[in-house]
Design a protein around this motif. Structure first.
Motif, PDB file in Angstrom:
ATOM      1  N   SER A 169     -43.161 -78.593  13.742  1.00  0.00           N
ATOM      2  CA  SER A 169     -43.269 -78.042  12.388  1.00  0.00           C
ATOM      3  C   SER A 169     -44.723 -77.784  12.007  1.00  0.00           C
ATOM      4  O   SER A 169     -45.002 -77.141  11.005  1.00  0.00           O
ATOM      5  N   GLY A 170     -45.652 -78.295  12.818  1.00  0.00           N
ATOM      6  CA  GLY A 170     -47.075 -78.219  12.464  1.00  0.00           C
ATOM      7  C   GLY A 170     -47.560 -76.817  12.169  1.00  0.00           C
ATOM      8  O   GLY A 170     -48.517 -76.642  11.427  1.00  0.00           O
ATOM      9  N   GLY A 171     -46.909 -75.804  12.756  1.00  0.00           N
ATOM     10  CA  GLY A 171     -47.330 -74.445  12.447  1.00  0.00           C
ATOM     11  C   GLY A 171     -46.517 -73.831  11.337  1.00  0.00           C
ATOM     12  O   GLY A 171     -47.035 -73.117  10.492  1.00  0.00           O
ATOM     13  N   THR A 172     -45.242 -74.152  11.302  1.00  0.00           N
ATOM     14  CA  THR A 172     -44.394 -73.465  10.335  1.00  0.00           C
ATOM     15  C   THR A 172     -44.658 -73.917   8.913  1.00  0.00           C
ATOM     16  O   THR A 172     -44.514 -73.154   7.987  1.00  0.00           O
ATOM     17  N   ARG A 173     -45.053 -75.195   8.756  1.00  0.00           N
ATOM     18  CA  ARG A 173     -45.216 -75.639   7.374  1.00  0.00           C
ATOM     19  C   ARG A 173     -46.520 -75.110   6.790  1.00  0.00           C
ATOM     20  O   ARG A 173     -46.729 -75.177   5.598  1.00  0.00           O
ATOM     21  N   HIS A 174     -47.423 -74.630   7.653  1.00  0.00           N
ATOM     22  CA  HIS A 174     -48.655 -74.029   7.157  1.00  0.00           C
ATOM     23  C   HIS A 174     -48.479 -72.520   7.308  1.00  0.00           C
ATOM     24  O   HIS A 174     -48.557 -72.004   8.412  1.00  0.00           O
ATOM     25  N   PRO A 175     -48.215 -71.842   6.246  1.00  0.00           N
ATOM     26  CA  PRO A 175     -47.786 -70.448   6.357  1.00  0.00           C
ATOM     27  C   PRO A 175     -48.947 -69.513   6.676  1.00  0.00           C
ATOM     28  O   PRO A 175     -49.431 -68.776   5.832  1.00  0.00           O
ATOM     29  N   VAL A 176     -49.386 -69.551   7.924  1.00  0.00           N
ATOM     30  CA  VAL A 176     -50.590 -68.806   8.279  1.00  0.00           C
ATOM     31  C   VAL A 176     -50.381 -67.296   8.147  1.00  0.00           C
ATOM     32  O   VAL A 176     -51.303 -66.576   7.765  1.00  0.00           O
ATOM     33  N   GLU A 177     -49.150 -66.820   8.386  1.00  0.00           N
ATOM     34  CA  GLU A 177     -48.918 -65.376   8.234  1.00  0.00           C
ATOM     35  C   GLU A 177     -49.137 -64.950   6.777  1.00  0.00           C
ATOM     36  O   GLU A 177     -49.684 -63.895   6.498  1.00  0.00           O
ATOM     37  N   ARG A 178     -48.677 -65.813   5.881  1.00  0.00           N
ATOM     38  CA  ARG A 178     -48.860 -65.495   4.456  1.00  0.00           C
ATOM     39  C   ARG A 178     -50.345 -65.477   4.111  1.00  0.00           C
ATOM     40  O   ARG A 178     -50.822 -64.589   3.397  1.00  0.00           O
ATOM     41  N   THR A 179     -51.076 -66.422   4.646  1.00  0.00           N
ATOM     42  CA  THR A 179     -52.511 -66.475   4.366  1.00  0.00           C
ATOM     43  C   THR A 179     -53.201 -65.211   4.892  1.00  0.00           C
ATOM     44  O   THR A 179     -54.073 -64.645   4.231  1.00  0.00           O
ATOM     45  N   ILE A 180     -52.792 -64.768   6.078  1.00  0.00           N
ATOM     46  CA  ILE A 180     -53.403 -63.558   6.652  1.00  0.00           C
ATOM     47  C   ILE A 180     -53.098 -62.348   5.754  1.00  0.00           C
ATOM     48  O   ILE A 180     -53.975 -61.518   5.489  1.00  0.00           O
ATOM     49  N   ASN A 181     -51.872 -62.262   5.271  1.00  0.00           N
ATOM     50  CA  ASN A 181     -51.529 -61.150   4.368  1.00  0.00           C
ATOM     51  C   ASN A 181     -52.364 -61.199   3.100  1.00  0.00           C
ATOM     52  O   ASN A 181     -52.812 -60.161   2.590  1.00  0.00           O
ATOM     53  N   GLU A 182     -52.577 -62.413   2.596  1.00  0.00           N
ATOM     54  CA  GLU A 182     -53.393 -62.538   1.380  1.00  0.00           C
ATOM     55  C   GLU A 182     -54.850 -62.179   1.658  1.00  0.00           C
ATOM     56  O   GLU A 182     -55.537 -61.593   0.815  1.00  0.00           O
ATOM     57  N   ASN A 249     -55.122 -71.408  11.729  1.00  0.00           N
ATOM     58  CA  ASN A 249     -55.259 -71.571  10.279  1.00  0.00           C
ATOM     59  C   ASN A 249     -56.710 -71.856   9.896  1.00  0.00           C
ATOM     60  O   ASN A 249     -57.238 -71.308   8.920  1.00  0.00           O
ATOM     61  N   LEU A 250     -57.373 -72.678  10.708  1.00  0.00           N
ATOM     62  CA  LEU A 250     -58.781 -73.012  10.440  1.00  0.00           C
ATOM     63  C   LEU A 250     -59.666 -71.781  10.629  1.00  0.00           C
ATOM     64  O   LEU A 250     -60.543 -71.491   9.799  1.00  0.00           O
ATOM     65  N   ARG A 251     -59.419 -71.015  11.690  1.00  0.00           N
ATOM     66  CA  ARG A 251     -60.246 -69.816  11.919  1.00  0.00           C
ATOM     67  C   ARG A 251     -60.054 -68.787  10.808  1.00  0.00           C
ATOM     68  O   ARG A 251     -61.001 -68.127  10.382  1.00  0.00           O
ATOM     69  N   VAL A 252     -58.806 -68.659  10.331  1.00  0.00           N
ATOM     70  CA  VAL A 252     -58.545 -67.728   9.223  1.00  0.00           C
ATOM     71  C   VAL A 252     -59.317 -68.176   7.975  1.00  0.00           C
ATOM     72  O   VAL A 252     -59.963 -67.369   7.295  1.00  0.00           O
ATOM     73  N   ALA A 253     -59.278 -69.477   7.714  1.00  0.00           N
ATOM     74  CA  ALA A 253     -59.968 -70.009   6.527  1.00  0.00           C
ATOM     75  C   ALA A 253     -61.475 -69.806   6.646  1.00  0.00           C
ATOM     76  O   ALA A 253     -62.148 -69.434   5.671  1.00  0.00           O
ATOM     77  N   MET A 254     -62.003 -70.008   7.849  1.00  0.00           N
ATOM     78  CA  MET A 254     -63.445 -69.830   8.053  1.00  0.00           C
ATOM     79  C   MET A 254     -63.836 -68.358   7.914  1.00  0.00           C
ATOM     80  O   MET A 254     -64.906 -68.025   7.406  1.00  0.00           O
ATOM     81  N   PHE A 255     -62.952 -67.466   8.352  1.00  0.00           N
ATOM     82  CA  PHE A 255     -63.254 -66.042   8.230  1.00  0.00           C
ATOM     83  C   PHE A 255     -63.232 -65.618   6.757  1.00  0.00           C
ATOM     84  O   PHE A 255     -64.056 -64.794   6.325  1.00  0.00           O
ATOM     85  N   ALA A 256     -62.317 -66.196   5.998  1.00  0.00           N
ATOM     86  CA  ALA A 256     -62.302 -65.901   4.558  1.00  0.00           C
ATOM     87  C   ALA A 256     -63.640 -66.309   3.946  1.00  0.00           C
ATOM     88  O   ALA A 256     -64.217 -65.574   3.121  1.00  0.00           O
ATOM     89  N   ASP A 257     -64.152 -67.451   4.375  1.00  0.00           N
ATOM     90  CA  ASP A 257     -65.469 -67.910   3.908  1.00  0.00           C
ATOM     91  C   ASP A 257     -66.550 -66.892   4.264  1.00  0.00           C
ATOM     92  O   ASP A 257     -67.420 -66.583   3.454  1.00  0.00           O
TER      93      ASP A 257
END
Ligand SMILES: Cc1cc2nc3c(=O)[nH]c(=O)nc-3n(C[C@H](O)[C@H](O)[C@H](O)COP(=O)(O)OP(=O)(O)OC[C@H]3O[C@@H](n4cnc5c(N)ncnc54)[C@H](O)[C@@H]3O)c2cc1C
Length: 313
Positions: A169-182, A249-257
């Motif tokens: 569940s470690g990937g599914t509960r963190h909705p990385v696809e949604r974050t990428i869309n945002e 998820n971490l790389r996406v967050a860092m790229f947003a930064d």
């Protein structure tokens, strides 16, 4: 698989994704009937008492003790980083019942009513400013024997099953696809290197790469889900998904930064914080997700040793 945009832990997440499935495979009939329906309805919220101050990655070193006294186990000790303990009605708890046995062999897996006398919960504030997890102290807490899952001293196998479900569940509960869309939406509204970010070739390449990886993750999750639907307990390969999802998820967050530049330092409540500071919050939280359920280094070890059969380092 779907997050429906709900917050993390919004739907009794720990019960649904790991504790319920463990009981489905390893609990008694009475335990299934008693606990599973209220997990699904959210009437009883669950937490997971595994980690201790000196037993995180090396979980089998746990020292919280339980001794049998009549019809109960009596528990003394301390857990730490227990997500949701401040809200939970029930907990799965790992205790040491045979201190003389090799460390993996003297552990027992219990279901504990969080309202039991002798339990004290102290919230811990994390870097995001929220208090999502806790220290939990046990002072002669009585747990009825019928709350044992599996056998006395054989709890390690049960605990591993819960961990495998957790890693799936470690990937599914963190909705990385949604974050990428945002992030894609955000890129339409901000400038990067003197032009609209969503037109910049570097930004486009990064977003496309994230989208490809997120899709691979989704497809890989379907494979795990299919195996689960066929009645299989996930194996060490679940570490792939956990590692890949939380690092993505971490790389996406860092790229947003990176996109936000100096604005990324403005947290919620600050004047000028972009979208209420939620990207800053995500960047702060993302690191924790690479640690929860076994750090990335531990997942690498599991993949190396148990999937690829490499010699122990
Ligand atoms: C957001 C979050 C939620 C959590 N929720 C819960 C919960 O609900 N219940 C619960 O019981 N616990 C929970 N935890 C605790 C989590 O399981 C532990 O933090 C994790 O297992 C690491 O243990 P530790 O913190 O003791 O770090 P340590 O084990 O002390 O590790 C410190 C560092 O050393 C590295 N390391 C350790 N051993 C090795 C090794 N053999 N090889 C290579 N590197 C190694 C680790 O990767 C890490 O970088 C949560 C943690 C977080 C961050």
């Amino acid at each position: 698989m779907l997050s429906f945009g709900l917050p993390l832990y919004g739907c009794n997440q720990l019960a649904i994704d790991r504790i319920g499935p463990t009981l489905m495979f390893m609990g008694t009939q009475a335990q299934k009937e008693r606990y599973l329906p209220k997990m699904l309805t959210g009437e009883e919220i669950w937490c997971q008492g595994y980690s201790e101050p000196n037993a995180g990655s090396d979980l089998a070193s746990l020292q919280t003790r339980a001794v049998i006294d009549g019809d109960s186990f009596v528990v003394n000790g301390q857990k730490v980083w227990t997500s949701l303990a401040h809200r939970a009605d029930w907990q799965v708890l790992l205790v040491r019942t045979d201190p003389e046995a090799p460390k993996h062999k003297g552990i027992t897996y219990l279901l504990v009513d969080m309202k039991s006398p002798g339990i004290t919960v102290r919230p811990l504030v994390q870097v995001t400013g929220e208090a999502g997890f806790n220290e939990v102290f046990y002072d002669s807490v009585r747990v009825p024997k019928e709350n044992l899952v599996g056998e006395v001293n054989q709890g390690w196998q049960v605990s591993i099953a819960t961990l495998m479900y957790e890693r799936v569940s470690g990937g599914t509960r963190h909705p990385v696809e949604r974050t990428i869309n945002e992030l894609l939406e955000l890129s339409k509204q901000i400038e990067f290197d003197g032009m609209s970010a969503n037109r910049h070739p570097y930004v486009r390449q990064r977003l496309a790469q994230f989208a490809i990886e997120a899709r691979c993750l989704r497809l890989s999750r379907y494979r795990s889900l299919t195996a689960q639907l066929r009645g299989k307990i996930p194996g060490p390969e679940s570490s792939f998904g956990k590692l890949f999802a939380t690092e993505l998820n971490l790389r996406v967050a860092m790229f947003a930064d990176e996109l936000l530049g100096s604005y990324s330092a403005l947290d919620k409540g600050s004047l000028g914080a972009v979208e209420g500071g939620r990207w800053t919050q995500r960047a702060l939280a993302a690191r924790g997700l690479t640690i929860a359920a076994g750090s990335s280094e531990i997942q690498h070890n599991i993949i190396g040793e148990r999937v690829l059969k490499l010699p122990k380092g």
